[in-house]
Scaffold this motif. Sequence first.
Motif, PDB file in Angstrom:
ATOM      1  N   HIS A  52       0.786  -1.233   0.165  1.00 33.52           N
ATOM      2  CA  HIS A  52      -0.066  -0.184   0.069  1.00 33.52           C
ATOM      3  C   HIS A  52       0.734   1.313  -0.150  1.00 33.52           C
ATOM      4  O   HIS A  52       0.342   2.210  -0.212  1.00 33.52           O
ATOM      5  CB  HIS A  52      -0.972  -0.071   1.268  1.00 33.52           C
ATOM      6  N   LEU A  53       2.225   1.253   0.116  1.00 31.72           N
ATOM      7  CA  LEU A  53       2.937   2.206   0.385  1.00 31.72           C
ATOM      8  C   LEU A  53       3.315   2.910  -1.032  1.00 31.72           C
ATOM      9  O   LEU A  53       3.227   1.995  -2.061  1.00 31.72           O
ATOM     10  CB  LEU A  53       4.414   1.978   1.020  1.00 31.72           C
ATOM     11  N   SER A  54       3.755   4.158  -1.097  1.00 27.63           N
ATOM     12  CA  SER A  54       4.137   4.728  -2.591  1.00 27.63           C
ATOM     13  C   SER A  54       5.518   3.836  -2.850  1.00 27.63           C
ATOM     14  O   SER A  54       6.233   3.370  -1.996  1.00 27.63           O
ATOM     15  CB  SER A  54       4.578   6.194  -2.358  1.00 27.63           C
ATOM     16  N   PRO A  55       5.750   3.981  -4.200  1.00 26.92           N
ATOM     17  CA  PRO A  55       7.197   3.531  -4.740  1.00 26.92           C
ATOM     18  C   PRO A  55       8.481   3.825  -3.835  1.00 26.92           C
ATOM     19  O   PRO A  55       9.189   3.251  -3.535  1.00 26.92           O
ATOM     20  CB  PRO A  55       7.025   4.181  -6.079  1.00 26.92           C
ATOM     21  N   ALA A  56       8.323   5.118  -3.531  1.00 27.99           N
ATOM     22  CA  ALA A  56       9.352   5.654  -2.570  1.00 27.99           C
ATOM     23  C   ALA A  56       9.658   5.015  -1.431  1.00 27.99           C
ATOM     24  O   ALA A  56      10.778   4.774  -0.988  1.00 27.99           O
ATOM     25  CB  ALA A  56       9.394   7.248  -2.432  1.00 27.99           C
ATOM     26  N   HIS A  57       8.459   5.030  -0.738  1.00 25.62           N
ATOM     27  CA  HIS A  57       8.504   4.152   0.703  1.00 25.62           C
ATOM     28  C   HIS A  57       8.798   2.658   0.467  1.00 25.62           C
ATOM     29  O   HIS A  57       9.533   2.349   1.275  1.00 25.62           O
ATOM     30  CB  HIS A  57       6.914   4.530   1.178  1.00 25.62           C
ATOM     31  N   ARG A  58       8.369   2.272  -0.522  1.00 24.23           N
ATOM     32  CA  ARG A  58       8.656   0.781  -0.616  1.00 24.23           C
ATOM     33  C   ARG A  58      10.137   0.610  -1.190  1.00 24.23           C
ATOM     34  O   ARG A  58      10.913  -0.228  -0.435  1.00 24.23           O
ATOM     35  CB  ARG A  58       7.827   0.038  -1.851  1.00 24.23           C
ATOM     36  N   ARG A  59      10.583   1.481  -1.684  1.00 24.27           N
ATOM     37  CA  ARG A  59      12.217   1.155  -1.966  1.00 24.27           C
ATOM     38  C   ARG A  59      12.845   1.670  -0.802  1.00 24.27           C
ATOM     39  O   ARG A  59      14.005   0.736  -0.408  1.00 24.27           O
ATOM     40  CB  ARG A  59      12.680   2.420  -3.100  1.00 24.27           C
ATOM     41  N   TYR A  60      12.464   2.491   0.114  1.00 26.48           N
ATOM     42  CA  TYR A  60      13.101   2.774   1.462  1.00 26.48           C
ATOM     43  C   TYR A  60      13.083   1.469   2.419  1.00 26.48           C
ATOM     44  O   TYR A  60      14.066   1.089   2.846  1.00 26.48           O
ATOM     45  CB  TYR A  60      12.572   3.934   1.981  1.00 26.48           C
ATOM     46  N   VAL A  61      11.930   0.889   2.435  1.00 24.21           N
ATOM     47  CA  VAL A  61      11.707  -0.304   3.378  1.00 24.21           C
ATOM     48  C   VAL A  61      12.494  -1.371   2.917  1.00 24.21           C
ATOM     49  O   VAL A  61      13.171  -2.209   3.609  1.00 24.21           O
ATOM     50  CB  VAL A  61      10.105  -0.625   3.560  1.00 24.21           C
ATOM     51  N   ALA A  62      12.463  -1.575   1.434  1.00 23.55           N
ATOM     52  CA  ALA A  62      13.254  -2.775   0.931  1.00 23.55           C
ATOM     53  C   ALA A  62      14.725  -2.594   1.197  1.00 23.55           C
ATOM     54  O   ALA A  62      15.604  -3.330   1.616  1.00 23.55           O
ATOM     55  CB  ALA A  62      13.072  -2.919  -0.698  1.00 23.55           C
ATOM     56  N   LEU A  63      15.432  -1.278   1.086  1.00 21.16           N
ATOM     57  CA  LEU A  63      16.731  -1.145   1.356  1.00 21.16           C
ATOM     58  C   LEU A  63      17.034  -1.225   2.635  1.00 21.16           C
ATOM     59  O   LEU A  63      17.872  -1.801   3.142  1.00 21.16           O
ATOM     60  CB  LEU A  63      17.163   0.181   0.722  1.00 21.16           C
ATOM     61  N   TYR A  64      16.174  -0.659   3.430  1.00 19.88           N
ATOM     62  CA  TYR A  64      16.322  -0.798   5.046  1.00 19.88           C
ATOM     63  C   TYR A  64      16.264  -2.245   5.516  1.00 19.88           C
ATOM     64  O   TYR A  64      17.142  -2.533   6.033  1.00 19.88           O
ATOM     65  CB  TYR A  64      14.901   0.220   5.553  1.00 19.88           C
ATOM     66  N   THR A  65      15.463  -2.935   4.997  1.00 16.65           N
ATOM     67  CA  THR A  65      15.382  -4.145   5.464  1.00 16.65           C
ATOM     68  C   THR A  65      16.692  -5.373   5.029  1.00 16.65           C
ATOM     69  O   THR A  65      17.259  -5.844   5.651  1.00 16.65           O
ATOM     70  CB  THR A  65      14.027  -5.105   4.842  1.00 16.65           C
ATOM     71  N   SER A  66      17.025  -4.682   3.712  1.00 13.98           N
ATOM     72  CA  SER A  66      18.526  -5.405   3.206  1.00 13.98           C
ATOM     73  C   SER A  66      19.520  -5.100   4.139  1.00 13.98           C
ATOM     74  O   SER A  66      20.358  -5.728   4.683  1.00 13.98           O
ATOM     75  CB  SER A  66      18.677  -4.985   1.972  1.00 13.98           C
ATOM     76  N   CYS A  67      19.492  -3.716   4.527  1.00 17.31           N
ATOM     77  CA  CYS A  67      20.679  -3.470   5.469  1.00 17.31           C
ATOM     78  C   CYS A  67      20.687  -4.021   6.844  1.00 17.31           C
ATOM     79  O   CYS A  67      21.581  -4.542   7.280  1.00 17.31           O
ATOM     80  CB  CYS A  67      20.658  -1.975   5.819  1.00 17.31           C
ATOM     81  N   ILE A  68      19.250  -4.220   7.434  1.00 17.05           N
ATOM     82  CA  ILE A  68      19.219  -4.904   8.799  1.00 17.05           C
ATOM     83  C   ILE A  68      19.386  -6.284   8.642  1.00 17.05           C
ATOM     84  O   ILE A  68      20.264  -7.035   9.474  1.00 17.05           O
ATOM     85  CB  ILE A  68      17.617  -4.734   9.154  1.00 17.05           C
ATOM     86  N   LEU A  69      19.179  -6.930   7.534  1.00 20.21           N
ATOM     87  CA  LEU A  69      19.291  -8.414   7.299  1.00 20.21           C
ATOM     88  C   LEU A  69      20.818  -8.692   7.032  1.00 20.21           C
ATOM     89  O   LEU A  69      21.444  -9.508   7.780  1.00 20.21           O
ATOM     90  CB  LEU A  69      18.433  -8.976   6.141  1.00 20.21           C
ATOM     91  N   PHE A  70      21.532  -7.654   6.492  1.00 23.14           N
ATOM     92  CA  PHE A  70      22.917  -7.844   6.018  1.00 23.14           C
ATOM     93  C   PHE A  70      23.492  -7.538   7.545  1.00 23.14           C
ATOM     94  O   PHE A  70      24.372  -8.474   7.831  1.00 23.14           O
ATOM     95  CB  PHE A  70      23.374  -6.740   5.225  1.00 23.14           C
ATOM     96  N   CYS A  71      23.141  -6.521   8.210  1.00 23.45           N
ATOM     97  CA  CYS A  71      23.871  -6.353   9.741  1.00 23.45           C
ATOM     98  C   CYS A  71      23.793  -7.651  10.511  1.00 23.45           C
ATOM     99  O   CYS A  71      24.498  -8.336  11.190  1.00 23.45           O
ATOM    100  CB  CYS A  71      23.182  -5.266  10.300  1.00 23.45           C
TER     101      CYS A  71
END
Length: 186
Positions: A52-71
Amino acid sequence: RSGYRQGITPQDPELRLVTAAKALSWDTCGNTPLVEKIVDCACDFTESAYGHLSPAHRRYVALYTSCILFCDDLGEQRLEAVRQFATRLTRGQPQLTPALDTLAGLLREAHELWPAVGADAIISGTVDAVTGMYLEFTTQEMEINPHTTWWPAYLRTRTGINAPYIHFIFMKSFRATPESYLQLLP
């Protein structure tokens, strides 16, 4: 008998390309296949939970989640970088790994996409989670005193990273004021 059928969330090819391009530019500790899995997981999660989020928000969440999983998955190999995350963030210093630099940059952008209450929770919850991951990495061999019955709950609360993911739901444009949905959060 309800007739329920599990839906399949369509993949967002652009989201996957942008997220993968950024994540694969990090120092992957020689684990490129793992980073590719992290990106796939992060995008699957974002596409299904935050559609339901905007494309900018989804990009943020996907990249954020990648960072958290990486860490979480590779942070033990970069332990000093994980330990110094909050210090470097608050001092405005570059992080010791590109993944944590990306995460710090995302936190600086949080107020652009979420209301102040949500952005503050995203930032503080992230700092707590990364600090909790450091504790998790460094206390694995620690002998647990039988009288410290709250230690597991404390550590789980720190590493659980609930607040950011709850607040991701409510973009700035969701409601005029956060008071209209704050009581839904707990």
